[in-house]
Design a protein around this motif. Structure first.
Motif, short mmCIF file in Angstrom:
data_model
loop_
_atom_site.label_atom_id
_atom_site.label_comp_id
_atom_site.label_asym_id
_atom_site.label_seq_id
_atom_site.Cartn_x
_atom_site.Cartn_y
_atom_site.Cartn_z
N VAL A 188 3.12 -5.29 3.78
CA VAL A 188 2.31 -4.16 4.21
C VAL A 188 2.98 -2.91 3.66
O VAL A 188 4.14 -2.64 3.96
N ARG A 201 2.96 1.25 3.08
CA ARG A 201 2.39 2.48 3.61
C ARG A 201 3.00 3.67 2.89
O ARG A 201 4.08 3.59 2.31
N ARG A 244 2.79 8.49 6.16
CA ARG A 244 1.64 7.87 6.83
C ARG A 244 0.31 8.48 6.40
O ARG A 244 -0.67 8.47 7.15
N GLU A 258 -2.91 1.48 5.01
CA GLU A 258 -1.90 0.61 4.42
C GLU A 258 -2.55 -0.26 3.35
O GLU A 258 -3.77 -0.46 3.36
#
Lengths: 326, 315
Positions: free
Chosen positions: A33, A35, A39, A73
């Motif tokens: 994952v 990112r 964010r 993500e």
């Protein structure tokens, strides 16, 4: 960082992301994952899109399995290939919090918007591009059927596709865990699709060859067959050939097992490149004479038969020499 | 005139694949243009009211083949987000999951809607998008190694018809244009567009002439504006009535649907206005005098172009 708006030109095609999480989808299949460190929302993408990830000097392309709508993500699932070029091993070594540079998403395996139906056929790790296809089909109420062939206990994203197929009346799933039942299921599925169905296949090369051969035997038109090359075996090493660089008159040898892109690199002629798999189209080289052996998925059939361009990362030459406009 | 996209770099005009990256500032003799994709100007409310009236009397100016619904939503969100970023004092866009709120103080509008739910916006996503931007919107689907004109709202067409062209291939849409097929301009343009990546937006200009300050010169209203092309020739008010019509066209790959959004913004300047910039007066005069007959015929300016160039060049 987010989907580029129409107010500023996109600078560069790279995103610097961090590994936020990871898990094993199956033995040898690691899901990462990624990112943005702040964010931020990442660029949206079309179903079937991939990113190219740079890792320890390797660049590899992986399908995005998450939602393409304003994603927070990017998710990829990477099969560890001990015999590969080392890219998958490097990705498997990535630690949580580590930064990775990836390309913006690229779309090379999108659905056909006016297809009556999508028949998605996945072998093993070839499930990855199908997950985003199913998500979009569920969202827009499109009909899709997934045939998923995997080794017992080795079905990556099995829970995802089961949940998606259960979420919408237009979606269905058939699972196969041995070759014979898959062949029977495939033959049956190919013969009961409504006209206007498009077939999408992804998996190991032999698996895709089988599916395409079976579809042709069932009289599917070529324009309804779509292949995703990622997850496929390496192309064969090919015969040696040479290229003449038209502008300098220089001759460059391309030995068997060496790509034209790498051969050009060795003599200091650097072409842009991203995927190195004949998909992204970055490394196109104009051809002045000779017949390329086209092995890419980027040029159209018409462009291939015109013999005026070659994707130098994967394609080679039918003639002993090609003349390039370089 | 400061932001008028004067389209002629030379004294002679020919078709070309005149594509350049979007958002590149283009200097002109009067000022500059091109540093934005969308442009809200002083005619914003007037032009949107005109579009609304046209759509009401002729709904065929909008077309949306069913498979283009995702593209229409994709286009709407990108346009509203862009407007909000560009005009933060007047517009705002917020999204939480699939719920969106759009505020447009210039139109005194506040709207809550749900992404993908066509009934949550008046007329659906495409009609609503066209009620917020002055640009005409065309959506091209890409499949079978071709582009297809499968959706759009075009109320300010320069002598073509959205309702007639919908569902055609890009190459078919351009069938009547002279020269571009022999010169492979249109196939090269299609090739280029089919490889556009999201975020890498391009633009080009196109031009023709229009009698009167009339944005709606679509095929459907030909009986209203066609006869002007004859009567203008001997009209002493030709410099005020005859307009240079310039389209700024943007090509944008939509990220989620994969469709291509083609935006067309139309600007009009009368010959009298053009003539206030001496370099433009001279350039347009020469272009009109030199233009080959087949191109002048296609643009529908054959009858009056000599009168126009004579006036501009002081002949």
């Amino acid at each position: 960082m987010s989907t580029p708006l129409l107010t500023a030109p996109q600078v560069g095609v790279h995103l610097d992301l961090v590994v936020a999480d990871s898990s094993y989808q199956a033995a040898g299949i690691r899901e990462l994952v990624l990112r943005h460190p702040g964010r931020a929302i990442l660029p949206s993408f079309a179903p079937g899109s991939h990113i190219v990830i740079e890792c320890e000097g390797h660049t590899n392309a992986y399908s995005l399995t998450g939602s393409g709508d304003f994603p927070e993500e990017y998710r990829i699932s990477v099969l560890y290939c001990p015999d590969g070029r080392g890219g998958s091993a490097a990705v498997h070594r990535l630690m949580h919090g580590e930064q990775v540079r990836v390309s913006a998403p690229r779309s090379a395996f999108p659905p056909v918007a006016n297809a009556r139906r999508h028949l998605l056929i996945a072998g093993g790790i070839g499930i990855t591009p199908m997950v985003s296809h199913l998500r979009a089909a569920a969202e827009w109420g499109r009909d899709a059927e997934l045939l998923y062939s995997y080794r017992p206990g080795q079905g990556a994203h099995l829970a995802d596709v089961q949940a998606l197929c259960g979420s919408s009346p237009g979606l269905s799933l058939s699972e196969f865990t041995n070759r014979r039942s898959f062949r029977a299921g495939l033959a049956e599925a190919l013969r009961r699709q409504p006209l206007g169905t498009h077939l999408y296949v992804c998996g190991p090369q032999a698996f895709m060859d089988t599916v395409i051969a079976e579809a042709r035997a069932a009289c599917w038109p070529e324009s309804r067959l779509h292949l995703e090359a990622f997850g496929s075996a390496e192309l064969d090493a090919g015969r040696p050939f040479s290229v003449r660089l038209g502008r300098s008159g220089r001759s460059v040898a391309v030995p068997s097992g060496v790509s034209l892109l790498d051969a050009l690199d060795r003599v200091g002629v650097t072409m842009p490149r991203l995927c190195r798999q004949g998909v992204c189209g970055e490394c196109v080289v104009p051809v002045k004479a000779g017949r390329p052996e086209h092995r890419d998925l980027f040029l159209s059939d018409a462009e291939k038969s015109a013999n005026s361009a070659i994707m130098c990362c994967v394609s080679r030459s039918l003639d002993p020499e090609l003349e390039l406009d370089l | 005139m400061k932001r008028f996209p004067f389209p002629f770099p030379h004294d002679a005009y020919r078709y070309s694949a005149n594509i350049e990256p979007a958002l590149t500032r283009a200097e002109t003799a009067a000022g500059a243009w091109g540093d934005t994709v969308l442009e809200v100007d002083g005619d914003y409310r007037v032009e949107l009211a005109e579009r609304r009236a046209i759509l009401q009397s002729d709904p065929s100016r909008m077309a949306l083949l069913d498979h283009m619904r995702p593209a229409a939503w994709d286009a709407l969100v990108l346009l509203l987000e862009t407007l909000a970023q560009q005009y933060p004092r007047d517009m705002a866009f917020e999204r939480s999951g699939r719920s969106c709120r759009w505020v447009n103080r210039l139109l005194d509008e506040e709207r809550d809607f749900v992404l993908g739910d066509d009934s949550s916006l008046p007329g659906g996503p495409l009609a609503y998008a066209s009620s917020q931007v002055q640009e005409d919107i065309v959506l091209l689907d890409q499949r079978e190694d071709a582009l297809w004109l499968d959706a759009g709202v075009v109320t300010f067409a320069a002598d073509w018809s959205m309702g007639f062209d919908v569902g055609m291939r890009f190459l078919e849409v351009h069938g009547p244009v002279p020269r571009i097929h022999e010169e492979q301009i249109i196939s090269r343009a299609q090739h280029f567009i089919m490889r556009l990546q999201p975020g890498r937006n391009y633009r080009r200009t196109n031009w023709t002439m229009t009698v009167g300050r009339r944005l709606d010169t679509s095929t459907e209203t030909y009986p209203e504006w066609g006869p002007d092309r004859v009567s203008i020739v001997d009209d002493p008010e030709l410099p005020e009535r005859l307009h240079l019509r310039v389209e700024v066209q943007h090509l944008i790959r939509l990220p989620r649907s994969g469709a291509v959004m083609f935006l067309v913004r139309t600007y009009l300047a009368s010959l009298a206005e053009v003539a206030t910039i001496p370099a433009w007066r001279d350039r347009l005069g020469k272009v009109l005098a030199e233009l080959p007959q087949d191109m002048a015929d296609y643009k529908g300016i054959s009858r009056y172009r000599e009168a126009a160039s004579d006036w501009l060049l002081g002949v």
